[in-house]
Motif scaffolding. Structure first.
Motif, PDB file in Angstrom:
ATOM      1  N   PHE A  99     -32.357  32.442 -28.700  1.00  0.00           N
ATOM      2  CA  PHE A  99     -31.340  31.577 -29.596  1.00  0.00           C
ATOM      3  C   PHE A  99     -31.460  30.030 -29.084  1.00  0.00           C
ATOM      4  N   TYR A 100     -31.046  29.137 -29.800  1.00  0.00           N
ATOM      5  CA  TYR A 100     -30.933  27.878 -29.446  1.00  0.00           C
ATOM      6  C   TYR A 100     -29.777  27.150 -30.431  1.00  0.00           C
ATOM      7  N   ASN A 101     -29.394  26.066 -30.036  1.00  0.00           N
ATOM      8  CA  ASN A 101     -28.281  25.148 -30.723  1.00  0.00           C
ATOM      9  C   ASN A 101     -28.984  24.675 -32.044  1.00  0.00           C
ATOM     10  N   ALA A 102     -28.913  25.208 -33.047  1.00  0.00           N
ATOM     11  CA  ALA A 102     -29.535  24.505 -34.393  1.00  0.00           C
ATOM     12  C   ALA A 102     -29.055  23.213 -34.886  1.00  0.00           C
ATOM     13  N   THR A 103     -27.685  23.360 -34.740  1.00  0.00           N
ATOM     14  CA  THR A 103     -27.228  22.010 -35.370  1.00  0.00           C
ATOM     15  C   THR A 103     -27.472  20.887 -34.315  1.00  0.00           C
ATOM     16  N   GLU A 104     -27.341  20.821 -32.882  1.00  0.00           N
ATOM     17  CA  GLU A 104     -28.002  19.851 -32.028  1.00  0.00           C
ATOM     18  C   GLU A 104     -29.495  19.459 -32.331  1.00  0.00           C
ATOM     19  N   TYR A 109     -33.404  15.718 -33.136  1.00  0.00           N
ATOM     20  CA  TYR A 109     -34.661  16.479 -33.690  1.00  0.00           C
ATOM     21  C   TYR A 109     -35.741  15.951 -32.569  1.00  0.00           C
ATOM     22  N   ASP A 110     -35.865  14.972 -32.099  1.00  0.00           N
ATOM     23  CA  ASP A 110     -36.974  14.116 -31.249  1.00  0.00           C
ATOM     24  C   ASP A 110     -36.664  14.546 -29.875  1.00  0.00           C
ATOM     25  N   ASN A 111     -35.580  14.636 -29.359  1.00  0.00           N
ATOM     26  CA  ASN A 111     -35.360  14.780 -28.120  1.00  0.00           C
ATOM     27  C   ASN A 111     -34.530  16.166 -27.497  1.00  0.00           C
ATOM     28  N   TYR A 112     -34.246  16.941 -28.519  1.00  0.00           N
ATOM     29  CA  TYR A 112     -33.575  18.286 -27.959  1.00  0.00           C
ATOM     30  C   TYR A 112     -34.565  19.055 -27.462  1.00  0.00           C
ATOM     31  N   ASP A 113     -34.264  19.723 -26.350  1.00  0.00           N
ATOM     32  CA  ASP A 113     -35.161  20.622 -25.454  1.00  0.00           C
ATOM     33  C   ASP A 113     -34.318  21.870 -25.287  1.00  0.00           C
ATOM     34  N   PRO A 114     -34.568  22.878 -25.955  1.00  0.00           N
ATOM     35  CA  PRO A 114     -33.876  24.222 -25.558  1.00  0.00           C
ATOM     36  C   PRO A 114     -33.991  24.707 -24.183  1.00  0.00           C
ATOM     37  N   SER A 116     -33.431  23.040 -21.632  1.00  0.00           N
ATOM     38  CA  SER A 116     -32.575  22.426 -20.764  1.00  0.00           C
ATOM     39  C   SER A 116     -31.146  22.670 -21.248  1.00  0.00           C
ATOM     40  N   ASP A 117     -31.044  23.427 -22.262  1.00  0.00           N
ATOM     41  CA  ASP A 117     -29.636  23.509 -22.614  1.00  0.00           C
ATOM     42  C   ASP A 117     -29.166  24.876 -22.447  1.00  0.00           C
ATOM     43  N   PRO A 118     -28.135  24.731 -21.418  1.00  0.00           N
ATOM     44  CA  PRO A 118     -27.476  26.174 -20.899  1.00  0.00           C
ATOM     45  C   PRO A 118     -26.774  26.840 -21.942  1.00  0.00           C
ATOM     46  N   ASP A 119     -26.703  26.480 -23.303  1.00  0.00           N
ATOM     47  CA  ASP A 119     -26.168  27.479 -24.210  1.00  0.00           C
ATOM     48  C   ASP A 119     -27.161  28.191 -24.960  1.00  0.00           C
ATOM     49  N   ALA A 120     -28.548  27.887 -24.650  1.00  0.00           N
ATOM     50  CA  ALA A 120     -29.888  28.475 -25.310  1.00  0.00           C
ATOM     51  C   ALA A 120     -30.204  29.682 -24.246  1.00  0.00           C
ATOM     52  N   ASN A 121     -31.110  30.542 -25.120  1.00  0.00           N
ATOM     53  CA  ASN A 121     -31.559  31.594 -24.332  1.00  0.00           C
ATOM     54  C   ASN A 121     -32.882  31.632 -24.815  1.00  0.00           C
ATOM     55  N   ILE A 122     -33.896  30.795 -24.240  1.00  0.00           N
ATOM     56  CA  ILE A 122     -35.388  30.881 -24.542  1.00  0.00           C
ATOM     57  C   ILE A 122     -35.946  31.928 -24.106  1.00  0.00           C
ATOM     58  N   ASN A 123     -35.510  32.848 -23.183  1.00  0.00           N
ATOM     59  CA  ASN A 123     -35.881  33.835 -22.517  1.00  0.00           C
ATOM     60  C   ASN A 123     -35.761  35.373 -22.875  1.00  0.00           C
ATOM     61  N   GLY A 124     -35.139  35.248 -24.174  1.00  0.00           N
ATOM     62  CA  GLY A 124     -34.819  36.496 -24.909  1.00  0.00           C
ATOM     63  C   GLY A 124     -36.159  37.335 -25.114  1.00  0.00           C
ATOM     64  N   LYS A 125     -36.138  38.442 -24.796  1.00  0.00           N
ATOM     65  CA  LYS A 125     -37.236  39.408 -25.340  1.00  0.00           C
ATOM     66  C   LYS A 125     -37.427  39.257 -26.593  1.00  0.00           C
ATOM     67  N   TYR A 126     -36.383  39.370 -27.539  1.00  0.00           N
ATOM     68  CA  TYR A 126     -36.829  39.651 -28.984  1.00  0.00           C
ATOM     69  C   TYR A 126     -36.715  38.247 -29.688  1.00  0.00           C
ATOM     70  N   PRO A 127     -37.420  38.045 -30.791  1.00  0.00           N
ATOM     71  CA  PRO A 127     -37.131  36.868 -31.619  1.00  0.00           C
ATOM     72  C   PRO A 127     -35.876  36.471 -32.038  1.00  0.00           C
ATOM     73  N   ARG A 128     -35.448  35.297 -32.290  1.00  0.00           N
ATOM     74  CA  ARG A 128     -33.945  34.993 -33.037  1.00  0.00           C
ATOM     75  C   ARG A 128     -33.564  35.812 -34.259  1.00  0.00           C
ATOM     76  N   LEU A 129     -32.285  36.341 -34.171  1.00  0.00           N
ATOM     77  CA  LEU A 129     -31.677  36.822 -35.384  1.00  0.00           C
ATOM     78  C   LEU A 129     -31.560  35.883 -36.630  1.00  0.00           C
ATOM     79  N   LEU A 130     -32.037  36.468 -37.541  1.00  0.00           N
ATOM     80  CA  LEU A 130     -31.872  35.684 -38.753  1.00  0.00           C
ATOM     81  C   LEU A 130     -31.182  36.524 -39.943  1.00  0.00           C
ATOM     82  N   SER A 131     -31.189  36.075 -41.115  1.00  0.00           N
ATOM     83  CA  SER A 131     -30.087  36.279 -41.956  1.00  0.00           C
ATOM     84  C   SER A 131     -30.667  37.280 -43.146  1.00  0.00           C
ATOM     85  N   ALA A 132     -32.038  37.332 -43.215  1.00  0.00           N
ATOM     86  CA  ALA A 132     -32.641  38.010 -44.270  1.00  0.00           C
ATOM     87  C   ALA A 132     -33.847  38.737 -44.031  1.00  0.00           C
TER      88      ALA A 132
END
Length: 218
Positions: A99-104, A109-114, A116-132
């Motif tokens: 997951f990452y900070n979708a709002t940020e 858009y051009d500078n956000y890097d998940p 370097s975001d401590p509130d993101a989890n780019i090493n999760g084993k599974y893809p991000r949760l979606l709603s449908a």
């Protein structure tokens, strides 16, 4: 769904959406490629082993298949996507899912890097949760190596010495214990019920059976 305009691939945890045909669109139908993998195994084998030592005897039957793959769609639908009718999230979702900070990411858009975001989890084993579940796209992340080797049966017996049974007019007296489906060696990443049963998750696993008996000859 994408972060950064110059990314060669889009990352969803350990799943990568690739632009296979180079048209700048990631993971659409035009990016589909043959995996070269099939549920039909390359090799099917079986081995029957017999051994004896003094009055003891052992029989083992091993079998298996190598080079088979099964796509387990249920893992994607149930593990990585929230259903439209439920809102239950696993307790360890914080560590399991990307997951990452979708709002940020949208606002910057051009500078956000998940990464370097401590509130993101780019090493999760599974893809991000979606709603449908409609967001579930067939992919190789849920393609599992379903090769296996099984100890199909094992029997251990002991034949009583002749000098013991001759006293009661017996020609042979053997006791034994046996088991079936005792051991399965499978790929460490396989997440189905049993590789022998393929991709189905709604299936009862093969039972492990034990038995014992005697063979008597007069």
């Amino acid at each position: 769904n994408t972060v950064g305009p110059n990314a060669a691939n889009i990352w969803y945890g350990q799943m990568i959406m690739a632009d296979a045909n180079g048209d700048g669109r990631y993971g659409n139908d035009d990016d589909r490629e043959f995996t070269g993998k099939s549920s039909t195994p390359r090799f099917i084998f079986g081995v029957n082993l017999n051994a004896a030592w003094k009055n003891f005897d052992v029989n083992m039957i091993w079998d298996g298949r190598l080079g088979s793959y099964h796509y387990i769609e249920g893992r994607g639908v149930n593990s990585s996507i929230l259903s439209n009718t439920g809102d239950v999230v696993p307790a360890d979702a914080w560590t399991r899912y990307y997951f990452y900070n979708a709002t940020e990411a949208l606002n910057n858009y051009d500078n956000y890097d998940p990464a370097s975001d401590p509130d993101a989890n780019i090493n999760g084993k599974y893809p991000r949760l979606l709603s449908a579940s409609s967001s579930m796209v067939t992919n190789t992340f849920y393609l599992y190596n379903s090769s296996y080797i099984k100890l199909r049966s094992l029997q251990i017996g002991y034949t009583l010495p002749k000098k013991w049974i001759n006293r009661v007019k017996m020609a042979n007296f053997r006791i034994f214990a046996s088991g079936e489906n005792l051991l399965t060696i499978k790929h460490k990443d396989f997440e189905g019920v049993d590789p022998e049963l393929g991709s189905s998750l709604i299936v009862y696993p093969l039972a492990r059976l034990f038995s014992a008996g005697v063979n008597v000859t007069f």
